[in-house]
Scaffold this motif. Sequence first.
Motif, PDB file in Angstrom:
ATOM      1  N   ASN A  96     -60.197-110.043 -18.992  1.00  0.00           N
ATOM      2  CA  ASN A  96     -59.969-109.941 -17.548  1.00  0.00           C
ATOM      3  C   ASN A  96     -59.963-111.311 -16.890  1.00  0.00           C
ATOM      4  O   ASN A  96     -59.846-111.418 -15.672  1.00  0.00           O
ATOM      5  CB  ASN A  96     -61.051-109.072 -16.895  1.00  0.00           C
ATOM      6  N   ASN A  97     -60.082-112.357 -17.686  1.00  0.00           N
ATOM      7  CA  ASN A  97     -60.216-113.719 -17.169  1.00  0.00           C
ATOM      8  C   ASN A  97     -58.849-114.419 -17.162  1.00  0.00           C
ATOM      9  O   ASN A  97     -58.351-114.854 -18.199  1.00  0.00           O
ATOM     10  CB  ASN A  97     -61.208-114.499 -18.025  1.00  0.00           C
ATOM     11  N   SER A  98     -58.262-114.528 -15.973  1.00  0.00           N
ATOM     12  CA  SER A  98     -56.993-115.252 -15.828  1.00  0.00           C
ATOM     13  C   SER A  98     -57.200-116.669 -15.311  1.00  0.00           C
ATOM     14  O   SER A  98     -56.235-117.373 -15.023  1.00  0.00           O
ATOM     15  CB  SER A  98     -56.062-114.504 -14.859  1.00  0.00           C
ATOM     16  N   VAL A  99     -58.464-117.091 -15.171  1.00  0.00           N
ATOM     17  CA  VAL A  99     -58.739-118.428 -14.650  1.00  0.00           C
ATOM     18  C   VAL A  99     -58.378-119.493 -15.679  1.00  0.00           C
ATOM     19  O   VAL A  99     -57.912-120.579 -15.339  1.00  0.00           O
ATOM     20  CB  VAL A  99     -60.215-118.543 -14.217  1.00  0.00           C
ATOM     21  N   ARG A 100     -58.605-119.194 -16.969  1.00  0.00           N
ATOM     22  CA  ARG A 100     -58.182-120.121 -18.021  1.00  0.00           C
ATOM     23  C   ARG A 100     -56.716-119.873 -18.368  1.00  0.00           C
ATOM     24  O   ARG A 100     -56.267-118.735 -18.445  1.00  0.00           O
ATOM     25  CB  ARG A 100     -59.013-119.924 -19.294  1.00  0.00           C
ATOM     26  N   THR A 101     -55.970-120.933 -18.615  1.00  0.00           N
ATOM     27  CA  THR A 101     -54.612-120.788 -19.125  1.00  0.00           C
ATOM     28  C   THR A 101     -54.673-120.357 -20.582  1.00  0.00           C
ATOM     29  O   THR A 101     -55.717-120.467 -21.242  1.00  0.00           O
ATOM     30  CB  THR A 101     -53.840-122.109 -19.020  1.00  0.00           C
ATOM     31  N   HIS A 138     -54.066-111.391 -20.477  1.00  0.00           N
ATOM     32  CA  HIS A 138     -54.941-111.365 -19.304  1.00  0.00           C
ATOM     33  C   HIS A 138     -54.165-110.775 -18.125  1.00  0.00           C
ATOM     34  O   HIS A 138     -52.944-110.559 -18.215  1.00  0.00           O
ATOM     35  CB  HIS A 138     -55.499-112.751 -18.995  1.00  0.00           C
ATOM     36  N   PRO A 139     -54.843-110.454 -17.004  1.00  0.00           N
ATOM     37  CA  PRO A 139     -54.191-109.719 -15.916  1.00  0.00           C
ATOM     38  C   PRO A 139     -52.928-110.348 -15.342  1.00  0.00           C
ATOM     39  O   PRO A 139     -52.020-109.618 -14.933  1.00  0.00           O
ATOM     40  CB  PRO A 139     -55.298-109.628 -14.854  1.00  0.00           C
TER      41      PRO A 139
END
Length: 312
Positions: A65-70, A92-93
Amino acid sequence: MAESNSPQHILTMSSEQRQRFLESFDWVFSDIDGVIYNLESDVPDAGLAYSALERAGKRLTFVTNNSVRTLEQTVRRFERSKIQVTPEQIWHPAQTLVYYLRSIQFEGLIYIMASQQFKAVLKQAGFQLLEGPNQFIEETYADLARHIFDKQPVRAVVIDVDFNLTSAKLMRAHLYLRHPDCLLITGATDRLLPVGKGVNIIGPGAFASILVEASGRPPIVMGKPGRPLGDMLLQQNKITDPRRVLMIGDMLAQDVLFGRQLGFQTLLVLTGGCSLSQLRAVTDPDLLPDYYADSVVDLVQLLAESTPKAHG
């Protein structure tokens, strides 16, 4: 699958049960944060488990669920845990959202509350984004109104992790959602994010619920446990029998519910967002995993003591 309504620790299974378990799945969909590493540190020897699964012929996909990391940052982070993956193995989302919007032939302006990394995925896919307000707002209703009322033709509101989220952004999103054709789309659903042992912070799901309640709109969920993500994974990997997928995760409301809704087998690990006491307190069958383990590393011992056969 587990043979009772109570989840079974994988290392307490009999030899026959272990054999049946290992022969019952071909695909592994695994969460990342809380399973392989946490914000503070790695889960010790987690990489050994995925190497053992691959040697046993299991195909691996990582679903976060983590889209903060590329994707590139995630691949490099995996290398520190001695796990070799390709970007194509990670979902990821933000990626799911691109897939979904294309599937419905979406056209129009998207108002977005998310990280720069999330926005970059959508921009690269050719979607038009609108964001803000990002400046200081004076504490008067007149100044607030100048920043939240807008006549641009927004046709989707997207909310994910936004470290700079403000009440003004939520108010502006709510006003866009007055249009009957405007979609409400959420990414990560986590209401709490485990960042260390015994330490949680408020997650994006809590803020998304404000928009859901205010607008009266059911959200379209791009992260776990959303159905669009599951359908996409099954289609992309050409999986016809979801029972032959094992979902590994550390969160009940995201990972376990996601797996159960899709018909996957589910394995909860106790290295992230759920403790053994919390697991034992579960009464909702949709949140009850088939199996549990202290760590994903327990699979190393289970595989070493068994000889899984390929599914014909």
